[in-house]
Design a protein around this motif. Structure first.
Motif, PDB file in Angstrom:
ATOM      1  N   UNK A  46      10.303  63.902  82.325  1.00 34.31           N
ATOM      2  CA  UNK A  46       9.866  65.223  81.888  1.00 34.31           C
ATOM      3  C   UNK A  46      10.057  65.388  80.388  1.00 34.31           C
ATOM      4  N   UNK A  47      11.186  64.881  79.904  1.00 33.55           N
ATOM      5  CA  UNK A  47      11.435  64.958  78.463  1.00 33.55           C
ATOM      6  C   UNK A  47      10.402  64.137  77.709  1.00 33.55           C
ATOM      7  N   UNK A  48      10.105  62.927  78.236  1.00 32.60           N
ATOM      8  CA  UNK A  48       9.099  62.086  77.584  1.00 32.60           C
ATOM      9  C   UNK A  48       7.735  62.758  77.615  1.00 32.60           C
ATOM     10  N   UNK A  49       7.410  63.364  78.768  1.00 33.30           N
ATOM     11  CA  UNK A  49       6.120  64.047  78.861  1.00 33.30           C
ATOM     12  C   UNK A  49       6.045  65.220  77.894  1.00 33.30           C
ATOM     13  N   UNK A  50       7.154  65.956  77.799  1.00 33.97           N
ATOM     14  CA  UNK A  50       7.164  67.082  76.863  1.00 33.97           C
ATOM     15  C   UNK A  50       7.014  66.585  75.428  1.00 33.97           C
ATOM     16  N   UNK A  51       7.702  65.478  75.109  1.00 33.41           N
ATOM     17  CA  UNK A  51       7.579  64.922  73.760  1.00 33.41           C
ATOM     18  C   UNK A  51       6.169  64.408  73.511  1.00 33.41           C
ATOM     19  N   UNK A  52       5.582  63.758  74.525  1.00 35.77           N
ATOM     20  CA  UNK A  52       4.216  63.259  74.367  1.00 35.77           C
ATOM     21  C   UNK A  52       3.230  64.420  74.220  1.00 35.77           C
ATOM     22  N   UNK A  53       3.439  65.484  75.001  1.00 44.82           N
ATOM     23  CA  UNK A  53       2.566  66.658  74.879  1.00 44.82           C
ATOM     24  C   UNK A  53       2.682  67.268  73.487  1.00 44.82           C
ATOM     25  N   UNK A  54       3.913  67.295  72.981  1.00 40.51           N
ATOM     26  CA  UNK A  54       4.109  67.846  71.638  1.00 40.51           C
ATOM     27  C   UNK A  54       3.383  66.999  70.597  1.00 40.51           C
ATOM     28  N   UNK A  55       3.482  65.673  70.745  1.00 39.19           N
ATOM     29  CA  UNK A  55       2.793  64.791  69.802  1.00 39.19           C
ATOM     30  C   UNK A  55       1.286  64.980  69.880  1.00 39.19           C
ATOM     31  N   UNK A  56       0.769  65.070  71.112  1.00 41.13           N
ATOM     32  CA  UNK A  56      -0.674  65.259  71.260  1.00 41.13           C
ATOM     33  C   UNK A  56      -1.118  66.603  70.684  1.00 41.13           C
ATOM     34  N   UNK A  59       0.298  68.157  68.178  1.00 39.36           N
ATOM     35  CA  UNK A  59       0.282  68.018  66.719  1.00 39.36           C
ATOM     36  C   UNK A  59      -0.945  67.239  66.259  1.00 39.36           C
ATOM     37  N   UNK A  60      -1.267  66.165  67.006  1.00 42.58           N
ATOM     38  CA  UNK A  60      -2.461  65.400  66.634  1.00 42.58           C
ATOM     39  C   UNK A  60      -3.723  66.246  66.765  1.00 42.58           C
ATOM     40  N   UNK A  73      -6.392  67.229  63.887  1.00 41.85           N
ATOM     41  CA  UNK A  73      -7.830  66.983  64.000  1.00 41.85           C
ATOM     42  C   UNK A  73      -8.636  68.260  63.795  1.00 41.85           C
ATOM     43  N   UNK A  74      -8.194  69.331  64.448  1.00 37.88           N
ATOM     44  CA  UNK A  74      -8.909  70.594  64.278  1.00 37.88           C
ATOM     45  C   UNK A  74      -8.787  71.115  62.853  1.00 37.88           C
ATOM     46  N   UNK A  75      -7.608  70.878  62.242  1.00 38.72           N
ATOM     47  CA  UNK A  75      -7.440  71.296  60.852  1.00 38.72           C
ATOM     48  C   UNK A  75      -8.380  70.547  59.919  1.00 38.72           C
ATOM     49  N   UNK A  76      -8.599  69.259  60.214  1.00 39.75           N
ATOM     50  CA  UNK A  76      -9.539  68.486  59.384  1.00 39.75           C
ATOM     51  C   UNK A  76     -10.950  69.021  59.542  1.00 39.75           C
TER      52      UNK A  76
END
Length: 278
Positions: free
Chosen positions: A125-135, A137-138, A142-145
């Motif tokens: 769950x922690x890994x998934x939360x961290x991965x969701x956070x990374x996604x 941010x990415x 992308x939307x900011x660009x």
């Protein structure tokens, strides 16, 4: 000497018999206790002699030591009896004991596995939360660009349009933007103005504005994308380069491994549109 007087003769002494030996005096009997009457039985006298007990300090210490020694012996005997009980147990009893131990071991193993699964789930769950956070941010980057609120860099091309005759119209620059987007351009800026979805070109030849900002020749397009796709899209027959050359303008394309698009647009909150997840 008076004739009438008779001579005295000593009479023989009588024989004395020896006296018999004296008998010993009768033994003096102890006085009975005050609470013991002559009519008490032997059992009653024995009970009165032993109760209440009369314990001395030395007897008390000996009794305590004997108690401690007896307790230790009892514990040792019990421990030995447990082991001897297993040695002397029947086969059915031993099988039952082994089954109980196996069942207990299995329960402990199941509990251990359950706890390990919980730990793995928490870590996942922690890994998934961290991965969701990374996604997230990415995705934000992308939307900011695309929205022009974030600077970008990457491979691409630089398109430089010269207009010595002042014949380049705003729609020609807009056609160049459309061709670049169709070829996969991801970020574009023209003379320091960030090009986004709602960018517009206005004005007349020699007096062109991009999003209300006046720009002058030469017009420099800095474009991030795949150079192998962007450059051919501009040089196709009847494309942007040939059209500009017909208007006495010049167009040069240079590939680069690092194009920087750092012109930014302010982030604007829409007046009516809202996220459907709210």
């Amino acid at each position: 000497m008076n004739s009438e007087e008779k001579p005295h003769r000593s009479s023989p002494e009588p024989r004395r018999e020896p006296l018999p030996p004296l008998a010993p005096p009768p033994a003096q009997q102890p006085d009975p206790p005050a609470d013991e009457s002559p009519s008490q039985t032997g059992r009653q006298r024995l009970r009165a002699a032993v109760w209440p007990p009369r314990v001395t300090r030395a007897q008390l210490i000996v009794a305590v030591l004997l108690f401690v020694l007896g307790l230790g012996l009892a514990i040792q005997v019990r421990s030995n009896s447990d082991e001897s009980a297993l040695r002397g147990a029947r086969q059915e009893d031993l099988v039952r004991i082994l089954d109980e131990l196996d069942n207990r071991s299995q329960r402990l193993a199941d509990e251990k596995q359950r706890l390990e699964d919980q730990r793995t789930e928490l870590e996942s769950s922690s890994d998934q939360a961290e991965e969701a956070r990374k996604q997230t941010l990415q995705k934000e980057q992308q939307l900011g660009i695309l929205a022009g609120t974030v600077a970008a860099q990457g491979p691409g091309i630089t398109l430089t349009i010269g207009d010595p005759s002042g014949t380049v119209e705003p729609d020609m620059l807009l056609d160049a933007i459309q061709e670049l987007r169709a070829a996969g351009a991801e970020a574009i800026q023209v003379n320091g103005v960030r090009v986004v979805a709602d960018t517009f070109f206005s004005g007349t030849a020699g007096d062109i504005e991009v999003d209300g900002k006046r720009v002058s020749a030469p017009y420099t397009f800095e474009v991030i994308g795949k150079p192998q796709d962007l450059e051919p899209a501009l040089n196709i027959p009847g494309g942007v380069v040939q059209t500009l050359e017909k208007e006495q303008a010049t167009a040069t394309v240079e590939r680069s491994e690092k194009i920087i698009v750092d012109a930014l647009r302010p982030a604007e909150r829409p007046d009516y549109a809202r996220s459907s997840s709210q």
